[in-house]
Enzyme design. Structure first.
Site, PDB file in Angstrom:
ATOM      1  N   ASP A   1       0.842  -1.186   0.000  1.00  0.00           N
ATOM      2  CA  ASP A   1       0.000   0.000   0.000  1.00  0.00           C
ATOM      3  C   ASP A   1       0.880   1.240   0.000  1.00  0.00           C
ATOM      4  O   ASP A   1       2.111   1.153   0.058  1.00  0.00           O
ATOM      5  CB  ASP A   1      -0.977  -0.025   1.172  1.00  0.00           C
ATOM      6  CG  ASP A   1      -0.313   0.173   2.524  1.00  0.00           C
ATOM      7  OD1 ASP A   1       0.898   0.475   2.571  1.00  0.00           O
ATOM      8  OD2 ASP A   1      -0.999   0.026   3.545  1.00  0.00           O
ATOM      9  N   SER A   2       0.258   2.413  -0.057  1.00  0.00           N
ATOM     10  CA  SER A   2       1.038   3.633  -0.273  1.00  0.00           C
ATOM     11  C   SER A   2       1.322   4.419   0.999  1.00  0.00           C
ATOM     12  O   SER A   2       2.085   5.380   0.963  1.00  0.00           O
ATOM     13  CB  SER A   2       0.277   4.551  -1.238  1.00  0.00           C
ATOM     14  OG  SER A   2      -0.891   5.044  -0.599  1.00  0.00           O
TER      15      SER A   2
ATOM     16  N   GLY B   1     -11.230   4.682  -0.018  1.00  0.00           N
ATOM     17  CA  GLY B   1     -12.144   5.584   0.662  1.00  0.00           C
ATOM     18  C   GLY B   1     -13.502   4.997   0.961  1.00  0.00           C
ATOM     19  O   GLY B   1     -14.461   5.736   1.190  1.00  0.00           O
TER      20      GLY B   1
ATOM     21  N   ASP C   1      -2.409   8.518  -2.096  1.00  0.00           N
ATOM     22  CA  ASP C   1      -3.705   9.189  -2.141  1.00  0.00           C
ATOM     23  C   ASP C   1      -4.054   9.750  -0.773  1.00  0.00           C
ATOM     24  O   ASP C   1      -3.436   9.407   0.225  1.00  0.00           O
ATOM     25  CB  ASP C   1      -4.801   8.209  -2.595  1.00  0.00           C
ATOM     26  CG  ASP C   1      -5.026   7.078  -1.594  1.00  0.00           C
ATOM     27  OD1 ASP C   1      -4.051   6.655  -0.932  1.00  0.00           O
ATOM     28  OD2 ASP C   1      -6.170   6.613  -1.463  1.00  0.00           O
TER      29      ASP C   1
ATOM     30  N   ASP D   1      -8.698  -6.909   0.480  1.00  0.00           N
ATOM     31  CA  ASP D   1      -7.826  -7.108   1.633  1.00  0.00           C
ATOM     32  C   ASP D   1      -8.537  -6.551   2.853  1.00  0.00           C
ATOM     33  O   ASP D   1      -9.387  -5.664   2.749  1.00  0.00           O
ATOM     34  CB  ASP D   1      -6.483  -6.389   1.461  1.00  0.00           C
ATOM     35  CG  ASP D   1      -6.611  -4.904   1.771  1.00  0.00           C
ATOM     36  OD1 ASP D   1      -6.165  -4.477   2.854  1.00  0.00           O
ATOM     37  OD2 ASP D   1      -7.179  -4.157   0.940  1.00  0.00           O
TER      38      ASP D   1
ATOM     39  N   GLN E   1     -10.914   7.943  -5.667  1.00  0.00           N
ATOM     40  CA  GLN E   1     -11.477   8.576  -4.477  1.00  0.00           C
ATOM     41  C   GLN E   1     -12.734   9.366  -4.882  1.00  0.00           C
ATOM     42  O   GLN E   1     -13.242   9.188  -5.963  1.00  0.00           O
ATOM     43  CB  GLN E   1     -10.425   9.455  -3.790  1.00  0.00           C
ATOM     44  CG  GLN E   1      -9.295   8.680  -3.119  1.00  0.00           C
ATOM     45  CD  GLN E   1      -9.739   7.892  -1.887  1.00  0.00           C
ATOM     46  OE1 GLN E   1     -10.870   8.009  -1.409  1.00  0.00           O
ATOM     47  NE2 GLN E   1      -8.836   7.068  -1.370  1.00  0.00           N
TER      48      GLN E   1
END
Length: 379
Positions: free
Chosen positions: A95-96, A224, A149, A274, A197
Site C-alpha cells: 500500500d502507499s 475511501g 492518495d 484485503d 477517491q
C-alpha cells in the site's frame, strides 16, 4: 520480465461477478481473491509456510508506512527486498501509506508537497511525497505498488471530498511520472495501481474513475470506502465505480471487509480484496465459519468438542475443537491467536475460491444470496 496481465475467464449470468487470472513475475493470482494483510512484513501469528499450506494464500500485503519506519529501507534493500527478507516467494502488494494519512490524523499535516507525519515509534518527523512513496515501494519490492492518495473520512461533505479527490489526482500524476522514470528493483517487474477517491458522491467517483482509467495502468483500486459510511452507501458507490472502471483490468476494493461484504462486492465486479478483519477479529475470539459467526469466548463452547468448522477442509479448522480453542483464548495462550487467525484466513480464502467456482458454473448469484444469510448468523 513482463508487466502484470489480467485474463477475464468467466462472468456470472445473474450478476456482474467475474473470475479471472492475474499474472505477475512472482506467480499467478486467481480471482476473485482475498489478500491477507502483512502489515510489518508478517501476517500476524501466521508463518509463511502456514499461509501457503493451510491458508492457501496467493498474494499478501505489506504496509509502506510501517516497513519504512521498521525495519527501514537499509535493511530491506540489504536483504534484496521484502520477498527475500520474509521468505514469501509469491506476489506482494504494497500500500502507499495513504490510509495511515487517514488513520493517524492527529500526527500528520497534509500539504500539496505531501504529508508530514510523526512516527508512532519515536515521534520523529517524516515527509511522504508522491515521489518518495514510489521510491519507498520500489525498495520494499512490491509486485503491485499503490499510488499515494488521501483517504477522506466517510462523512466528508462535498467540498472536502472534491478537494481531496483533486489532490489525489495531482499526486497520481506525480506518482506516474516518478514510477515511469525509475527502474524496477530486484530483477522483476513492479506495477502501479491508481486509486479512485471521491467520497460518497457519484459525480466525483465517476470523474475519479475516468481520470485514473486515463492512466492506462495494469490495474485499478477503489479507496475511501468502509471508513465510516453506512454499508448500503458502500455498496452503492462500489457498484457505481465498477460500472465506470475498465473491464479488462483487475479491480481492487481496499480494506473491505466482512465475508458478506466480500460476496456482495464480488457480485458487483470486484476482483481483489484485503482486510485485517480475519486476523484482528480472530485474535479477539471472533471466528468466521461456513455456518456463521462464533464468539469462541462464550461459555457455550466450553465443552463443545466438535471441530472449529466441520465445513472447512483444513487441518487447523478440523483438527482442533471449539472447546480447546476457547481454553487457549481464555488462557491467553499464543497458540490460540495463531489457530484463530489461520482458521479465519483459511475461511476467507475458501470463500473466494468457492465464489470463483460458482461464477465459472454460472451459479454465483443464487449461491451468494443463500451464503450471505448463513454467514451473518450468530452461532
Amino acid at each position: 520480465m513482463a508487466a502484470l496481465a489480467f485474463e477475464l475467464q468467466s462472468t456470472d449470468p445473474g450478476s456482474k461477478a467475474r473470475a479471472g487470472k492475474i499474472s505477475t513475475d512472482h506467480g499467478e493470482i486467481l480471482t476473485p481473491i482475498f489478500m491477507p494483510v502483512g502489515t510489518a512484513g508478517t501476517v500476524k501469528a501466521v508463518t509463511q509456510q502456514q499461509l501457503v499450506e493451510q491458508v492457501k494464500a496467493q498474494v499478501i500485503l505489506g504496509n509502506t508506512y510501517h516497513l519504512y519506519l521498521r525495519p527501514g529501507l537499509e535493511v530491506l534493500e540489504g536483504a534484496g527486498g521484502l520477498h527475500r527478507f520474509n521468505g514469501w516467494q509469491r506476489p506482494i502488494l504494497t500500500d502507499s501509506g495513504g490510509y495511515q494519512v487517514f488513520s493517524l490524523a492527529g500526527t500528520r499535516k497534509i500539504k500539496e508537497e505531501g504529508v508530514t507525519f510523526a512516527s508512532h515509534i519515536d515521534g520523529s518527523k517524516h515527509l511522504f511525497s508522491p515521489e518518495r512513496v514510489m521510491d519507498i515501494q520500489r525498495s520494499i519490492g512490491g509486485d503491485i505498488m499503490m499510488a499515494f492518495d488521501e483517504c477522506p473520512p466517510g462523512g466528508s461533505d462535498y467540498t472536502y471530498a472534491r478537494t481531496s479527490m483533486e489532490l489525489t489526482h495531482r499526486w497520481l500524476d506525480r506518482c506516474v511520472d516518478r514510477f515511469g522514470n525509475t527502474p524496477d528493483k530486484y530483477g522483476y517487474t513492479q506495477n502501479l495501481f491508481p486509486i479512485v477517491q471521491g467520497g460518497t458522491f457519484r459525480d466525483l467517483r465517476k470523474q475519479s474513475c475516468e481520470y485514473i482509467a486515463s492512466k492506462n495502468a495494469t490495474g485499478n483500486a477503489i479507496g475511501g470506502l468502509s471508513v465510516g459510511e453506512p454499508e448500503a452507501v458502500m455498496y452503492e458507490i462500489c457498484d457505481w465505480c465498477c460500472d465506470h472502471l475498465p473491464k479488462d483490468r483487475p479491480r481492487y476494493l481496499m480494506g473491505v471487509g466482512t465475508p458478506w461484504n466480500i460476496l456482495e462486492c464480488i457480485s458487483m465486479g470486484i476482483d481483489m480484496f484485503d482486510c485485517v478483519m480475519p486476523t484482528r477479529n480472530g485474535r479477539n475470539a471472533m471466528l468466521f465459519t461456513t455456518q456463521g459467526v462464533i464468539n469462541i469466548d462464550n461459555k457455550k463452547w466450553e465443552k463443545d468438542f466438535s471441530p472449529i468448522d466441520e465445513g472447512l477442509d483444513n487441518e487447523v479448522s478440523r483438527y482442533y475443537s471449539r472447546a480447546y480453542l476457547r481454553h487457549l483464548m481464555k488462557s491467553k495462550e499464543l497458540l490460540g491467536f495463531s489457530i484463530a487467525s489461520i482458521h479465519n484466513l483459511a475461511f476467507y480464502l475458501w470463500l473466494v475460491g468457492e465464489a470463483r467456482e460458482k461464477i465459472r458454473t454460472g451459479e454465483f448469484a443464487s449461491w451468494k444470496t443463500e451464503m450471505c444469510g448463513r454467514l451473518k448468523t450468530r452461532l
